[in-house]
Write a protein that holds these residues in place. Structure first.
Motif, PDB file in Angstrom:
ATOM      1  N   ALA A 192       0.797  -0.999  -0.119  1.00  0.00           N
ATOM      2  CA  ALA A 192      -0.007   0.133  -0.075  1.00  0.00           C
ATOM      3  C   ALA A 192       0.771   1.542  -0.323  1.00  0.00           C
ATOM      4  CB  ALA A 192      -1.285   0.227   1.429  1.00  0.00           C
ATOM      5  N   ALA A 193       1.710   0.818   1.130  1.00  0.00           N
ATOM      6  CA  ALA A 193       2.793   2.745   0.683  1.00  0.00           C
ATOM      7  C   ALA A 193       3.588   2.754  -0.163  1.00  0.00           C
ATOM      8  CB  ALA A 193       3.783   1.947   2.306  1.00  0.00           C
ATOM      9  N   GLY A 194       3.873   1.600  -0.940  1.00  0.00           N
ATOM     10  CA  GLY A 194       4.525   1.374  -2.312  1.00  0.00           C
ATOM     11  C   GLY A 194       3.410   2.044  -3.103  1.00  0.00           C
ATOM     12  N   GLN A 195       1.949   1.564  -3.461  1.00  0.00           N
ATOM     13  CA  GLN A 195       1.293   2.578  -4.566  1.00  0.00           C
ATOM     14  C   GLN A 195       1.122   3.589  -3.917  1.00  0.00           C
ATOM     15  OE1 GLN A 195      -1.650  -0.577  -4.460  1.00  0.00           O
ATOM     16  NE2 GLN A 195      -0.447  -2.501  -4.164  1.00  0.00           N
ATOM     17  N   GLU A 196       0.939   4.278  -2.944  1.00  0.00           N
ATOM     18  CA  GLU A 196       0.458   5.436  -2.607  1.00  0.00           C
ATOM     19  C   GLU A 196       1.641   6.605  -3.227  1.00  0.00           C
ATOM     20  OE1 GLU A 196       0.828   8.047   1.290  1.00  0.00           O
ATOM     21  OE2 GLU A 196      -0.770   6.105   1.463  1.00  0.00           O
ATOM     22  N   ALA A 197       2.722   5.853  -2.468  1.00  0.00           N
ATOM     23  CA  ALA A 197       3.968   7.002  -3.605  1.00  0.00           C
ATOM     24  C   ALA A 197       4.246   6.374  -4.471  1.00  0.00           C
ATOM     25  CB  ALA A 197       5.335   6.115  -3.273  1.00  0.00           C
ATOM     26  N   VAL A 198       3.571   6.222  -5.436  1.00  0.00           N
ATOM     27  CA  VAL A 198       3.530   5.452  -7.061  1.00  0.00           C
ATOM     28  C   VAL A 198       2.325   6.479  -7.474  1.00  0.00           C
ATOM     29  CG1 VAL A 198       2.820   4.554  -8.859  1.00  0.00           C
ATOM     30  CG2 VAL A 198       4.697   3.990  -7.622  1.00  0.00           C
ATOM     31  N   HIS A 199       1.632   6.934  -7.326  1.00  0.00           N
ATOM     32  CA  HIS A 199      -0.048   7.860  -6.665  1.00  0.00           C
ATOM     33  C   HIS A 199       0.512   9.473  -6.724  1.00  0.00           C
ATOM     34  CE1 HIS A 199      -2.771   5.499  -8.960  1.00  0.00           C
ATOM     35  NE2 HIS A 199      -2.457   3.623  -7.605  1.00  0.00           N
ATOM     36  N   ARG A 200       1.506   9.818  -5.801  1.00  0.00           N
ATOM     37  CA  ARG A 200       1.718  10.686  -5.299  1.00  0.00           C
ATOM     38  C   ARG A 200       2.811  11.416  -6.647  1.00  0.00           C
ATOM     39  NH1 ARG A 200       2.444   8.746  -0.088  1.00  0.00           N
ATOM     40  NH2 ARG A 200       5.374   8.936  -0.772  1.00  0.00           N
ATOM     41  N   MET A 201       3.211  10.614  -6.970  1.00  0.00           N
ATOM     42  CA  MET A 201       4.931  10.813  -8.254  1.00  0.00           C
ATOM     43  C   MET A 201       3.902  10.816  -9.118  1.00  0.00           C
ATOM     44  SD  MET A 201       8.084   8.803  -7.901  1.00  0.00           S
ATOM     45  CE  MET A 201       7.444   7.254  -7.716  1.00  0.00           C
ATOM     46  N   LEU A 202       2.592  10.154  -9.840  1.00  0.00           N
ATOM     47  CA  LEU A 202       1.296  10.492 -11.259  1.00  0.00           C
ATOM     48  C   LEU A 202       0.937  11.923 -10.680  1.00  0.00           C
ATOM     49  CD1 LEU A 202       0.589   6.866 -12.189  1.00  0.00           C
ATOM     50  CD2 LEU A 202       2.765   7.502 -12.830  1.00  0.00           C
ATOM     51  N   ALA A 203       0.684  11.803  -9.474  1.00  0.00           N
ATOM     52  CA  ALA A 203      -0.274  13.200  -9.585  1.00  0.00           C
ATOM     53  C   ALA A 203       0.713  14.547 -10.754  1.00  0.00           C
ATOM     54  CB  ALA A 203      -0.263  13.962  -8.546  1.00  0.00           C
ATOM     55  N   ASP A 204       2.208  14.942 -11.144  1.00  0.00           N
ATOM     56  CA  ASP A 204       2.584  15.856 -10.885  1.00  0.00           C
ATOM     57  C   ASP A 204       3.227  15.758 -12.294  1.00  0.00           C
ATOM     58  OD1 ASP A 204       4.547  15.443  -9.817  1.00  0.00           O
ATOM     59  OD2 ASP A 204       5.095  16.420  -8.919  1.00  0.00           O
ATOM     60  N   ALA A 205       3.323  14.122 -12.635  1.00  0.00           N
ATOM     61  CA  ALA A 205       4.564  13.411 -13.890  1.00  0.00           C
ATOM     62  C   ALA A 205       3.529  13.602 -15.390  1.00  0.00           C
ATOM     63  CB  ALA A 205       4.801  11.713 -13.777  1.00  0.00           C
ATOM     64  N   ASP A 206       4.344  13.888 -16.655  1.00  0.00           N
ATOM     65  CA  ASP A 206       3.681  13.518 -17.986  1.00  0.00           C
ATOM     66  C   ASP A 206       3.549  12.880 -18.531  1.00  0.00           C
ATOM     67  OD1 ASP A 206       3.631  17.299 -17.342  1.00  0.00           O
ATOM     68  OD2 ASP A 206       5.932  16.601 -17.322  1.00  0.00           O
ATOM     69  N   VAL A 207       4.496  11.953 -17.671  1.00  0.00           N
ATOM     70  CA  VAL A 207       4.477  10.204 -18.633  1.00  0.00           C
ATOM     71  C   VAL A 207       5.040   8.862 -17.951  1.00  0.00           C
ATOM     72  CG1 VAL A 207       5.941   9.289 -20.289  1.00  0.00           C
ATOM     73  CG2 VAL A 207       5.609  11.486 -20.752  1.00  0.00           C
ATOM     74  N   LEU A 208       4.091   7.865 -18.335  1.00  0.00           N
ATOM     75  CA  LEU A 208       4.649   6.872 -17.164  1.00  0.00           C
ATOM     76  C   LEU A 208       4.612   5.943 -18.193  1.00  0.00           C
ATOM     77  CD1 LEU A 208       3.684   4.894 -15.086  1.00  0.00           C
ATOM     78  CD2 LEU A 208       1.560   4.747 -15.632  1.00  0.00           C
ATOM     79  N   VAL A 209       5.913   5.410 -17.475  1.00  0.00           N
ATOM     80  CA  VAL A 209       6.418   4.354 -18.427  1.00  0.00           C
ATOM     81  C   VAL A 209       6.249   3.175 -18.211  1.00  0.00           C
ATOM     82  CG1 VAL A 209       8.189   2.755 -20.091  1.00  0.00           C
ATOM     83  CG2 VAL A 209       7.974   5.325 -19.993  1.00  0.00           C
ATOM     84  N   GLU A 210       5.664   1.942 -18.347  1.00  0.00           N
ATOM     85  CA  GLU A 210       5.949   0.085 -18.056  1.00  0.00           C
ATOM     86  C   GLU A 210       5.317  -0.093 -18.674  1.00  0.00           C
ATOM     87  OE1 GLU A 210       3.018  -2.085 -17.352  1.00  0.00           O
ATOM     88  OE2 GLU A 210       1.030  -0.876 -18.305  1.00  0.00           O
ATOM     89  N   ASN A 211       6.037  -2.090 -18.332  1.00  0.00           N
ATOM     90  CA  ASN A 211       6.361  -3.015 -19.098  1.00  0.00           C
ATOM     91  C   ASN A 211       5.760  -4.304 -18.136  1.00  0.00           C
ATOM     92  OD1 ASN A 211       8.859  -3.023 -17.535  1.00  0.00           O
ATOM     93  ND2 ASN A 211       9.576  -3.629 -19.534  1.00  0.00           N
ATOM     94  N   PHE A 212       4.503  -4.234 -17.801  1.00  0.00           N
ATOM     95  CA  PHE A 212       4.077  -4.895 -16.749  1.00  0.00           C
ATOM     96  C   PHE A 212       3.685  -6.889 -16.799  1.00  0.00           C
ATOM     97  CE2 PHE A 212       3.054  -1.514 -13.971  1.00  0.00           C
ATOM     98  CZ  PHE A 212       3.733  -1.425 -13.257  1.00  0.00           C
ATOM     99  N   ARG A 213       3.750  -7.400 -17.112  1.00  0.00           N
ATOM    100  CA  ARG A 213       3.475  -9.300 -17.896  1.00  0.00           C
ATOM    101  C   ARG A 213       1.914  -9.025 -17.840  1.00  0.00           C
ATOM    102  NH1 ARG A 213       7.070 -13.158 -14.777  1.00  0.00           N
ATOM    103  NH2 ARG A 213       5.204 -12.725 -13.875  1.00  0.00           N
ATOM    104  N   PRO A 214       0.972  -9.230 -19.092  1.00  0.00           N
ATOM    105  CA  PRO A 214      -0.480  -9.273 -18.693  1.00  0.00           C
ATOM    106  C   PRO A 214      -0.135 -10.203 -17.763  1.00  0.00           C
ATOM    107  CG  PRO A 214       0.686  -9.245 -21.155  1.00  0.00           C
ATOM    108  CD  PRO A 214       1.968  -9.860 -19.972  1.00  0.00           C
TER     109      PRO A 214
END
Length: 152
Positions: free
Chosen positions: A80-102
């Motif tokens: 939960a803490a890691g997910q919350e931290a990512v969402h804080r970063m995304l709040a003012d981010a321009d781009v997200l890159v991910e390559n999670f397996r389907p």
């Protein structure tokens, strides 16, 4: 000589990818001036850190060849803490890159469609070697696979 600012200066990129395709993309964005934050797992980081020899210090040159000019943070994306931290970063981010397996838990936790709805101005690059559907969707898509010969 008059210097111009880097073309992507001021752009914030959150990099949730690993191995090669995503890190190479975000390295290219960083080379053009974007502020790239690479999120790595607390247990060893990007797997390519240990893909040596050769090594330069503690890191394999394979890792170093695709990750220059980035800042790095370690987060457990399944917590939960890691997910919350990512969402804080995304709040003012321009781009997200991910390559999670389907089908992986991270694909469900950070679904690119849900993130697009939550962050409408965010550009999301969802990388998948063989797509999210189809017979090869669960197969890894490493560089050697892409360069290998096709069966006759």
């Amino acid at each position: 000589m008059h210097e111009h600012p880097a073309p992507l200066a001021g752009m914030k990129v959150v990099d949730l990818s690993k191995i090669l395709a995503g890190p190479y993309v975000t390295m290219s964005l960083a080379d053009l001036g974007a502020d790239v934050i690479k999120v790595e797992h607390p247990d060893g980081g990007d797997p390519t850190r240990s893909w040596g020899p050769p090594f330069n210090g503690p890191d394999a040159t394979y890792y170093l060849a695709a990750n220059r000019n980035k800042r790095s943070v370690t987060l457990d994306l399944k917590s939960a803490a890691g997910q919350e931290a990512v969402h804080r970063m995304l709040a003012d981010a321009d781009v997200l890159v991910e390559n999670f397996r389907p089908g992986s838990s991270l694909t469900r936790l950070f679904d690119h469609r849900a993130l697009s709805a939550q962050y409408p101005r965010l550009v999301i690059l969802h990388i998948s070697a063989f797509g999210d559907t189809g017979p090869l969707r669960d197969e890894p898509g490493y560089d050697m696979v892409a360069q290998g010969p096709r069966p006759a």
